[in-house]
Scaffold this motif. Structure first.
Motif, PDB file in Angstrom:
ATOM      1  N   PRO A   1     -14.995  -3.580   2.021  1.00  0.00           N
ATOM      2  CA  PRO A   1     -14.997  -3.660   3.487  1.00  0.00           C
ATOM      3  C   PRO A   1     -15.795  -2.548   4.146  1.00  0.00           C
ATOM      4  O   PRO A   1     -16.150  -2.655   5.322  1.00  0.00           O
ATOM      5  CB  PRO A   1     -13.510  -3.551   3.842  1.00  0.00           C
ATOM      6  N   ASN A   2     -16.089  -1.482   3.395  1.00  0.00           N
ATOM      7  CA  ASN A   2     -16.865  -0.361   3.946  1.00  0.00           C
ATOM      8  C   ASN A   2     -18.352  -0.459   3.629  1.00  0.00           C
ATOM      9  O   ASN A   2     -19.105   0.485   3.874  1.00  0.00           O
ATOM     10  CB  ASN A   2     -16.310   0.959   3.410  1.00  0.00           C
ATOM     11  N   PHE A   3     -18.758  -1.602   3.077  1.00  0.00           N
ATOM     12  CA  PHE A   3     -20.151  -1.805   2.682  1.00  0.00           C
ATOM     13  C   PHE A   3     -20.639  -3.062   3.402  1.00  0.00           C
ATOM     14  O   PHE A   3     -20.249  -4.172   3.054  1.00  0.00           O
ATOM     15  CB  PHE A   3     -20.252  -1.977   1.161  1.00  0.00           C
ATOM     16  N   ARG A   4     -21.450  -2.880   4.423  1.00  0.00           N
ATOM     17  CA  ARG A   4     -21.897  -4.018   5.214  1.00  0.00           C
ATOM     18  C   ARG A   4     -22.692  -5.017   4.377  1.00  0.00           C
ATOM     19  O   ARG A   4     -23.488  -4.632   3.525  1.00  0.00           O
ATOM     20  CB  ARG A   4     -22.762  -3.537   6.381  1.00  0.00           C
ATOM     21  N   SER A   5     -22.490  -6.287   4.672  1.00  0.00           N
ATOM     22  CA  SER A   5     -23.153  -7.324   3.882  1.00  0.00           C
ATOM     23  C   SER A   5     -24.660  -7.270   4.021  1.00  0.00           C
ATOM     24  O   SER A   5     -25.383  -7.688   3.115  1.00  0.00           O
ATOM     25  CB  SER A   5     -22.643  -8.708   4.297  1.00  0.00           C
ATOM     26  N   TYR A   6     -25.173  -6.740   5.154  1.00  0.00           N
ATOM     27  CA  TYR A   6     -26.625  -6.650   5.289  1.00  0.00           C
ATOM     28  C   TYR A   6     -27.210  -5.561   4.401  1.00  0.00           C
ATOM     29  O   TYR A   6     -28.424  -5.422   4.292  1.00  0.00           O
ATOM     30  CB  TYR A   6     -27.041  -6.446   6.748  1.00  0.00           C
ATOM     31  N   ASN A   7     -26.350  -4.778   3.753  1.00  0.00           N
ATOM     32  CA  ASN A   7     -26.830  -3.798   2.773  1.00  0.00           C
ATOM     33  C   ASN A   7     -26.775  -4.325   1.343  1.00  0.00           C
ATOM     34  O   ASN A   7     -27.189  -3.624   0.416  1.00  0.00           O
ATOM     35  CB  ASN A   7     -25.998  -2.511   2.872  1.00  0.00           C
ATOM     36  N   TYR A   8     -26.250  -5.536   1.167  1.00  0.00           N
ATOM     37  CA  TYR A   8     -26.224  -6.108  -0.178  1.00  0.00           C
ATOM     38  C   TYR A   8     -27.470  -6.953  -0.386  1.00  0.00           C
ATOM     39  O   TYR A   8     -27.629  -8.019   0.198  1.00  0.00           O
ATOM     40  CB  TYR A   8     -24.981  -6.953  -0.413  1.00  0.00           C
TER      41      TYR A   8
ATOM     42  N   SER B   1     -10.902  -5.385   8.826  1.00  0.00           N
ATOM     43  CA  SER B   1     -10.197  -5.225  10.095  1.00  0.00           C
ATOM     44  C   SER B   1     -11.069  -5.544  11.301  1.00  0.00           C
ATOM     45  O   SER B   1     -10.576  -5.993  12.326  1.00  0.00           O
ATOM     46  CB  SER B   1      -9.647  -3.799  10.218  1.00  0.00           C
ATOM     47  N   ASP B   2     -12.389  -5.318  11.169  1.00  0.00           N
ATOM     48  CA  ASP B   2     -13.278  -5.631  12.284  1.00  0.00           C
ATOM     49  C   ASP B   2     -13.818  -7.055  12.215  1.00  0.00           C
ATOM     50  O   ASP B   2     -14.580  -7.478  13.078  1.00  0.00           O
ATOM     51  CB  ASP B   2     -14.439  -4.634  12.349  1.00  0.00           C
ATOM     52  N   GLY B   3     -13.439  -7.798  11.179  1.00  0.00           N
ATOM     53  CA  GLY B   3     -13.839  -9.188  11.061  1.00  0.00           C
ATOM     54  C   GLY B   3     -15.244  -9.417  10.561  1.00  0.00           C
ATOM     55  O   GLY B   3     -15.681 -10.567  10.407  1.00  0.00           O
ATOM     56  N   ARG B   4     -15.974  -8.351  10.251  1.00  0.00           N
ATOM     57  CA  ARG B   4     -17.383  -8.514   9.900  1.00  0.00           C
ATOM     58  C   ARG B   4     -17.609  -8.787   8.416  1.00  0.00           C
ATOM     59  O   ARG B   4     -18.661  -9.298   8.032  1.00  0.00           O
ATOM     60  CB  ARG B   4     -18.170  -7.264  10.318  1.00  0.00           C
ATOM     61  N   THR B   5     -16.646  -8.453   7.573  1.00  0.00           N
ATOM     62  CA  THR B   5     -16.786  -8.695   6.139  1.00  0.00           C
ATOM     63  C   THR B   5     -15.649  -9.602   5.682  1.00  0.00           C
ATOM     64  O   THR B   5     -14.479  -9.229   5.794  1.00  0.00           O
ATOM     65  CB  THR B   5     -16.744  -7.378   5.347  1.00  0.00           C
TER      66      THR B   5
END
Length: 622
Positions: free
Chosen positions: A477-484, A608-612
């Protein structure tokens, strides 16, 4: 949906890869290159106390602040990348909420906390004298605007022009001129609201130099200082001049990079206790929490909420004091759109829709025939995004385009939207935006095998480690999907049973193992180039190609060009299956548990922020 550390790199550049940005229209990245030849000396001075309303005669009063953040090109409640209504987005809906607030508190202070002029076809208007998003804020009588990191995506001329044309005050305390140390814009502004003095201090994410690393002219002669230190310095400088102290910060709760220290909104609340409230942006999150004695809140993205803070003021010994603070995020979903906004900016909506529906080719078959959701097969992802669990034709298409134009051995691309897909039928410009959300440019970088492997290990930190009993593969959850990033041109395996740093295995190029000492040509977008530089995996000297020299320089432009010129307008899905996840437990995809996920009996948690999505492993059902 953007992100230099290290002193040597900070000295080497100073901004611009597009964290996640735009550069269409006349392609400001290229057009503004000449501005790098001379030192910038932008002058912005609208100082002086601003008065709103008549002074209150009694010993008590209530004043309020309303704020939006991360509007990202949204005026109408419409998503142009899919050409569909988007309830709970846009200034047309936030205005309705703000009007309701102003009915109760007529002299409400209205703030926008950045990332306004990027995304949702905003790039179509970057050559306008005043961007429509700034025109809208002027029309809606915004008092304060804090520049976000994406405001730097189109060059300094663009940003400076829009700062000058904003009718309110532009504030940010941590952007300085490198040569003089003077502030780029006002560090703060004091408002006298009903006779009560409210100081608003701005701050923005300090990593612009990393995110704009491929275009240092975008931040020429600017330095981005530590937000906490700049806020402390500003608070000290205005001691005794305010009754209420507000920080408007385009900064996430916990900051961006742990290795560089915590500089998030929560840390600001602890480090600068004089602040009565912190209204944040940048994270695209919706939260409202009290840290020590300071309320910290963020109103989400695109206009989903309006942050509302009401100060209960009492006069004590002739001076106004904050007796109580009430903070909340007011949702905009299902409120009526402001007809005044719809009428005033119909021209923006029409031009955006016309552009979105321009046909540029044909898609012969669905690129994700089994669906975007790995488990349910649905178009909308509620479990695990297929394209981050297995190689797909969708990512391969992007890498094919990048590899071709950068003349690279290897290409790397991320999935920016969980449910992105290409469906059989007309291929329109909105479809390009849907599969490549950000208007990044393309770069070709020489990289050693050692650094390539280190970068690959970093990017697969997106996955959490799995073990026996796990049915799903959870994301960090601390690794944004746009960084994968997923790579093409090489074959490799990702062992998700291993800890971070020990996962990438059997990497080969044309059947030969990657040599740590050899140099390879890697195609990356300019945002990822900033990552490579910040981690010491590449330098400016390693760049052998940049699309900013092309007439149409963005990756999205190149997808269109490749489709029309190389594919003759016909897009057919193909996947080389060059990478796969290994080390999976025997319980992976357990049929009984999968059936319960499909039925909805078991739900996979999101961040928690819904982004991942998919941040917790589902355990096998006994």
């Amino acid at each position: 949906m953007i992100r230099i550390g290290k002193k040597a790199i900070a000295a080497l550049i100073m901004i611009s890869a597009i964290s996640m940005g735009f550069a269409a229209g006349k392609k400001t990245t290229k057009a503004k290159k000449s501005s790098a030849k001379t030192a910038r000396s932008f002058v912005y001075d609208k100082s002086g106390v601003v008065k709103k309303g008549a002074a209150v005669s009694g010993d008590s009063a209530v004043i309020s602040i309303a704020a939006t953040s991360d509007m990202h090109g949204r005026i109408y409640s419409w998503e142009y990348s899919v050409d569909a209504a988007a309830n709970g987005t846009g200034f047309a809906q936030t205005d309705t909420v703000v009007k309701q607030v102003r009915e109760k508190y007529p002299d409400t202070l209205l703030i926008d906390i950045g990332d306004s002029m990027q995304d949702n076809s905003a790039e179509l208007f970057i050559d306008n004298d005043t961007h429509p998003m700034i025109q809208t804020m002027n029309f809606l009588n915004y008092d304060v605007w804090v520049p976000g990191n994406h405001e730097f995506n189109f060059g300094l001329d663009f940003l400076e022009r829009n700062i000058k044309n904003f009718d309110g005050r532009v504030v940010c305390s941590n952007i300085k001129f490198a040569d003089s140390g003077k502030s780029f814009v006002l560090p703060y502004q004091i408002y006298e609201i009903d006779g009560i003095r409210v100081a608003v201090i701005g701050s923005t994410a300090p990593h612009v130099t990393q995110w704009e690393a491929s275009a240092p002219e975008h931040f020429q002669n600017l330095k981005f200082t530590d937000p906490i230190e700049s806020l402390k310095e500003t608070v000290k400088s205005i001691a005794g001049q305010y009754d209420v102290l507000v920080a408007a910060v385009h900064i996430s709760r916990e900051g961006e990079y742990e290795a560089e220290g915590k500089t998030g909104a929560f840390q600001i609340a602890k480090a600068v206790p004089e602040l009565d409230v912190i209204i944040a942006g940048h994270e695209h999150a919706t939260y409202c929490e009290k840290i020590n004695d300071t309320w910290v809140l963020e109103p989400g993205r695109y206009g989903s909420h309006v942050a509302l803070v009401a100060f209960d003021m009492k006069k004590v010994d002739g001076k106004w004091k904050v007796a109580d603070v009430k903070a909340e995020n007011v949702p905009t979903k299902n409120v009526e759109q402001s007809q005044a906004v719809l009428d005033k900016f119909k021209w923006v909506d029409q031009k955006s829709k016309d552009n979105a529906n321009q046909v540029i080719g044909k898609v012969t078959a669905d690129f994700l025939p089994e669906g975007a959701d790995y488990i349910t097969g649905a178009d909308h992802v509620t479990t695990m995004p297929r394209a981050q669990i297995e190689d797909t034709a969708l990512i391969d298409l992007i890498n094919e385009v990048q590899q071709y134009y950068a003349k690279a051995d290897i290409s790397t691309a991320a999935m920016f939207k969980n449910d992105q897909n290409l469906k059989a039928g007309d291929f329109k410009r909105k479809d390009v935006v849907n599969i490549y959300k950000y208007d990044n440019t393309l770069m070709g970088v020489n990289i050693t095998g050692k650094n390539l492997l280190a970068y690959m290990e970093w990017t697969v930190g997106f996955y959490q480690t799995v073990g026996e009993g796990d049915v799903t593969i959870p994301f960090n959850p601390n690794f944004r999907s746009y960084n994968y990033d997923m790579l093409s041109g090489i074959k490799y395996e990702i062992d998700v049973s291993k800890p971070v740093g020990q996962r990438v295995k059997n990497v080969t190029l044309k059947g030969k193992p990657i040599s740590p000492t050899a140099t390879y040509k890697l195609a990356v977008n300019n945002y990822r180039f900033g990552t490579l530089m910040s981690n010491g995996w590449a330098t400016e000297k390693d760049v052998y190609y940049s699309s900013v020299n092309e007439p149409n320089p963005t990756v999205r432009d190149l997808i269109v060009k490749y489709t029309q010129e190389n594919l003759k307008g016909k897009l057919t899905p193909k996947c080389d299956h060059n990478w796969k996840l290994v080390g999976l437990p025997s319980t992976f995809n357990d049929p009984a548990t999968i059936a319960k996920i499909k039925s909805g009996e078991i739900k996979i948690p999101a961040s928690s922020d819904g982004r991942t999505p998919n941040v917790e492993a589902v355990k096998v059902v006994k």
